[in-house]
Design an enzyme around this catalytic site. Structure first.
Site, PDB file in Angstrom:
ATOM      1  N   ASP A  26      -3.476 -33.098  21.777  1.00  0.00           N
ATOM      2  CA  ASP A  26      -3.270 -34.494  22.179  1.00  0.00           C
ATOM      3  C   ASP A  26      -2.230 -34.654  23.277  1.00  0.00           C
ATOM      4  O   ASP A  26      -2.219 -35.672  23.973  1.00  0.00           O
ATOM      5  CB  ASP A  26      -2.932 -35.374  20.964  1.00  0.00           C
ATOM      6  CG  ASP A  26      -1.677 -34.940  20.228  1.00  0.00           C
ATOM      7  OD1 ASP A  26      -1.257 -33.783  20.390  1.00  0.00           O
ATOM      8  OD2 ASP A  26      -1.129 -35.772  19.473  1.00  0.00           O
ATOM      9  N   GLU A  49      -5.558 -20.275  21.215  1.00  0.00           N
ATOM     10  CA  GLU A  49      -4.617 -20.107  22.333  1.00  0.00           C
ATOM     11  C   GLU A  49      -4.320 -18.639  22.630  1.00  0.00           C
ATOM     12  O   GLU A  49      -4.085 -18.265  23.780  1.00  0.00           O
ATOM     13  CB  GLU A  49      -3.324 -20.866  22.053  1.00  0.00           C
ATOM     14  CG  GLU A  49      -3.448 -22.384  22.051  1.00  0.00           C
ATOM     15  CD  GLU A  49      -3.864 -22.960  20.705  1.00  0.00           C
ATOM     16  OE1 GLU A  49      -3.981 -24.203  20.599  1.00  0.00           O
ATOM     17  OE2 GLU A  49      -4.061 -22.165  19.753  1.00  0.00           O
ATOM     18  N   HIS A 112       5.003 -35.065  15.710  1.00  0.00           N
ATOM     19  CA  HIS A 112       4.282 -33.874  15.244  1.00  0.00           C
ATOM     20  C   HIS A 112       4.359 -32.740  16.261  1.00  0.00           C
ATOM     21  O   HIS A 112       4.605 -32.948  17.438  1.00  0.00           O
ATOM     22  CB  HIS A 112       2.820 -34.226  14.935  1.00  0.00           C
ATOM     23  CG  HIS A 112       2.044 -34.732  16.113  1.00  0.00           C
ATOM     24  ND1 HIS A 112       2.177 -36.012  16.608  1.00  0.00           N
ATOM     25  CD2 HIS A 112       1.120 -34.116  16.892  1.00  0.00           C
ATOM     26  CE1 HIS A 112       1.366 -36.172  17.628  1.00  0.00           C
ATOM     27  NE2 HIS A 112       0.724 -35.044  17.831  1.00  0.00           N
ATOM     28  N   HIS A 113       4.139 -31.552  15.787  1.00  0.00           N
ATOM     29  CA  HIS A 113       4.246 -30.309  16.548  1.00  0.00           C
ATOM     30  C   HIS A 113       5.686 -30.000  16.953  1.00  0.00           C
ATOM     31  O   HIS A 113       5.917 -29.246  17.911  1.00  0.00           O
ATOM     32  CB  HIS A 113       3.358 -30.318  17.803  1.00  0.00           C
ATOM     33  CG  HIS A 113       1.889 -30.471  17.531  1.00  0.00           C
ATOM     34  ND1 HIS A 113       1.317 -30.161  16.317  1.00  0.00           N
ATOM     35  CD2 HIS A 113       0.868 -30.897  18.332  1.00  0.00           C
ATOM     36  CE1 HIS A 113       0.011 -30.396  16.369  1.00  0.00           C
ATOM     37  NE2 HIS A 113      -0.289 -30.851  17.570  1.00  0.00           N
ATOM     38  N   GLY A 402      -0.285  -2.886  24.476  1.00  0.00           N
ATOM     39  CA  GLY A 402      -1.150  -2.314  23.455  1.00  0.00           C
ATOM     40  C   GLY A 402      -1.491  -3.238  22.307  1.00  0.00           C
ATOM     41  O   GLY A 402      -1.502  -2.815  21.155  1.00  0.00           O
ATOM     42  N   ASP A 429     -14.137  -1.369  16.385  1.00  0.00           N
ATOM     43  CA  ASP A 429     -14.493  -2.385  15.393  1.00  0.00           C
ATOM     44  C   ASP A 429     -13.273  -3.138  14.879  1.00  0.00           C
ATOM     45  O   ASP A 429     -13.294  -4.367  14.724  1.00  0.00           O
ATOM     46  CB  ASP A 429     -15.264  -1.747  14.232  1.00  0.00           C
ATOM     47  CG  ASP A 429     -14.617  -0.473  13.690  1.00  0.00           C
ATOM     48  OD1 ASP A 429     -13.560  -0.056  14.190  1.00  0.00           O
ATOM     49  OD2 ASP A 429     -15.194   0.118  12.749  1.00  0.00           O
ATOM     50  N   ASN A 456     -16.413   2.923  14.033  1.00  0.00           N
ATOM     51  CA  ASN A 456     -15.979   4.157  13.369  1.00  0.00           C
ATOM     52  C   ASN A 456     -15.175   3.840  12.108  1.00  0.00           C
ATOM     53  O   ASN A 456     -14.333   4.629  11.685  1.00  0.00           O
ATOM     54  CB  ASN A 456     -15.204   5.071  14.323  1.00  0.00           C
ATOM     55  CG  ASN A 456     -14.090   4.345  15.050  1.00  0.00           C
ATOM     56  OD1 ASN A 456     -13.767   3.200  14.732  1.00  0.00           O
ATOM     57  ND2 ASN A 456     -13.497   5.006  16.029  1.00  0.00           N
ATOM     58  N   GLY A 458     -12.788   1.556  10.988  1.00  0.00           N
ATOM     59  CA  GLY A 458     -11.353   1.375  10.772  1.00  0.00           C
ATOM     60  C   GLY A 458     -10.492   1.623  11.984  1.00  0.00           C
ATOM     61  O   GLY A 458     -10.975   1.776  13.108  1.00  0.00           O
ATOM     62  N   GLU A 462      -4.596   4.547  14.564  1.00  0.00           N
ATOM     63  CA  GLU A 462      -3.527   4.598  13.563  1.00  0.00           C
ATOM     64  C   GLU A 462      -3.719   5.803  12.636  1.00  0.00           C
ATOM     65  O   GLU A 462      -2.747   6.449  12.226  1.00  0.00           O
ATOM     66  CB  GLU A 462      -3.515   3.304  12.733  1.00  0.00           C
ATOM     67  CG  GLU A 462      -3.577   2.015  13.540  1.00  0.00           C
ATOM     68  CD  GLU A 462      -2.388   1.818  14.469  1.00  0.00           C
ATOM     69  OE1 GLU A 462      -1.448   2.633  14.451  1.00  0.00           O
ATOM     70  OE2 GLU A 462      -2.403   0.829  15.225  1.00  0.00           O
TER      71      GLU A 462
END
Length: 548
Positions: A26, A49, A112-113, A402, A429, A456, A458, A462
């Site tokens: 708004d 955003e 607000h916000h 990253g 994925d 693959n 996952g 990591e």
């Protein structure tokens, strides 16, 4: 009536910005009316955003400037992560924040916000570490402040923040009378003196090497560097953080240098150089094999946006962009030594299941000129960054910041910035699950990248660093090939396929490249434990780094 909002949009258009990303709220709706009323600018509304900031980052990598719009507080804070990535990697992105009226802010009302404490500057302060300049516009200062922060954007190639109160956007203003100017440095080191030292060093060197990085791309100097190397025939390498900063089809392009993870012959060639000319390079862990590089500063001249060194002696306040452009004026330099073998292999597909190493061999063979490769941090980045690109091709990754999920919106933003160059996205994925909402935007805007989703099972990157069998590296299994249909696509707009073998990959890649009028959404099924060799080595180095 010509307004502050008009002035800001005219200045953005002057920077080459023709699309603005973001989410309505708004406090920015009236300014949005001004955007959509223009014939020279388009509003591209995002699902959230964060994705808008990622998309602007990708747009800026291609158009060399971008802008996105949020509402105050909740909107701008959702975008900070993306903005931080643009700051870290030197992307000129303008964040415009629609905020409450000047009267509301001056009276400290609990609207607000806000945090209901009457202080409307909290969120601008939160942006200080990730923006090069910030401003809260008033009717009195608006045009001067807009020009100031945009001049910083041009000079530093980092994001800037513009807080635009509702009433200020509608306030009367005068049209700009002069073009926007970049703030030039006050040089205390002669640019010509630096050029003379470079020329002398290159003429005397027996084994020179040029290394380029991401700042060359930030300033749009890739063609300049390519012309310089074509003229001098100097051996050149780039870091993965700066890939495509020179045309990789040049005979003297040696490949990607990455410390001890480099190809052995490339590593030896670079590290035995008797002179190193380093342009726009930042030595980060993921681009130096976890700091295993061996580059002798006493044999190096390095130039960056904000600093430089001449044989270990620091220099400042030179004009980086001008200096790089002036390299074309150097004379009597022509390298006549040897290069190295590039170890490029012809890919012959089979019916074998697709593997990471064979995938990237296939990609190297099948990519074409004038394509942009976008590679998500993880298996995609470490696989794709090692391939040799075809002439006039580009590469987008985010090896310093990253942030996983970044590349899907970034690829769409870059594709919007240049609709004539086909974009090939490689994303895992796990990463896709963070930002897949923008698939709806891609369908709506009728943009046609080729998207490869590496399934693959996952977070493989990591797993290579720590916890290969731990549950926190697992993700929910989605039916990826059905996603376009779920987001409203028809077969006339999006082709969806599942690929498991080498022959299937080659077939679908050729089909997609021959069909530029549709998006291709291709799920690549790969083994859970599979990863490119360079990532396996990097994972071990990162694991050791995390112990020190």
């Amino acid at each position: 009536m010509y307004t502050v909002g008009d002035y800001l949009l005219d200045r953005l258009h002057e920077l080459g910005i023709e699309e603005i990303f973001g989410v309505p709220g708004d406090y920015n709706l009236q300014f949005l009316d001004q955007i959509i009323s223009r014939k020279d600018m388009k509003w591209v509304g995002n699902a959230n955003e964060l994705n808008a900031s990622y998309m602007a980052d990708g747009y800026a990598r291609t158009k060399k400037a971008a802008a996105f719009l949020t509402t105050f507080g909740v909107g701008e804070l959702s975008a900070v992560n993306g903005l931080a990535g643009s700051y870290a990697e030197n992307l000129p992105v303008v964040e415009i924040v629609g905020s409450p009226t000047s009267k509301v802010q001056n009276e400290g009302k609990f609207v607000h916000h806000t945090l209901a404490d009457g202080d409307f500057k909290h969120f601008m302060k939160m942006h200080e570490p990730v923006t090069a300049a910030r401003t809260l516009l008033t009717a009195e200062n608006a045009t001067v402040e807009i020009d100031r922060v945009l001049s910083v954007l041009l000079k530093e190639r980092k994001p800037v923040y513009i807080n635009l109160p509702v009433d200020v956007a509608a306030a009367k203003a005068e049209k700009p009378s002069l073009p926007l100017k970049k703030e030039n440095p006050n040089s205390n080191t002669s640019d010509q003196e630096i050029l003379n030292k470079i020329q002398e060093s290159l003429k005397n060197a027996k084994k020179p090497i040029v290394i380029t990085g991401h700042e060359i791309i930030s300033f749009g100097l890739e063609k300049t560097v390519t012309q310089f190397i074509s003229k001098t025939k100097l051996p050149i390498t780039t870091l993965n953080f700066g890939k495509s900063s020179v045309d990789e089809a040049l005979p003297s392009f040696l490949g990607i240098y990455n410390g001890k993870l480099s190809e052995p012959n490339l590593k030896e060639f670079v590290e035995s150089a008797d002179f190193i000319l380093m342009l726009g390079v930042k030595l980060t862990d993921s681009s130096t094999g976890a700091f295993t590089h061996h580059l002798n500063e006493n044999k190096m001249i390095s130039l960056n946006i904000d600093e430089g060194k001449i044989f270990s002696e620091s220099i400042q306040n030179f004009d980086f962009e001008s200096l790089i452009s002036s390299l074309l004026n150097l004379s009597e330099i022509e390298y006549k030594g040897k290069y190295i073998d590039k170890n490029q292999e012809n890919f012959v597909p089979s019916n074998a299941l697709l593997s990471q190493d064979r995938l990237w061999q296939a990609v190297e063979n099948l990519t074409q000129s004038n394509e942009t490769i976008v590679a998500e941090q993880g298996t995609s980045f470490f696989g794709a960054s090692s391939i040799f690109l075809k002439p006039k091709s580009h590469f987008i990754g985010q090896p310093l910041w990253g942030s996983i999920g970044y590349t899907f919106p970034a690829a769409l933003g870059s594709q919007i910035a240049d609709k004539e160059i086909r974009h090939l996205l490689f994303i895992g994925d796990g990463s896709l699950q963070l930002t897949v909402q923008e698939l709806g935007l891609a369908i709506r805007e009728k943009i046609n990248p080729i998207c490869f989703i590496i399934n693959n099972d996952g977070y493989t990157v990591e797993r290579e660093i720590h916890g290969p069998n731990q549950s926190y590296n697992d993700i929910p299994m989605w039916n990826y090939s059905k996603l376009p249909e779920s987001f409203g696509a028809t077969e006339e707009r999006v082709v969806s396929k599942i690929v498991r073998t080498e022959n299937e990959f080659v077939s679908v890649m050729k089909e997609a490249q021959a069909d530029p009028n549709r998006m291709y959404w291709i799920e690549l099924v790969l083994a859970k434990e599979d990863a490119p060799k360079v990532l396996k080595k990097m994972g071990k180095l990162f694991a050791e780094q995390n112990k020190s």
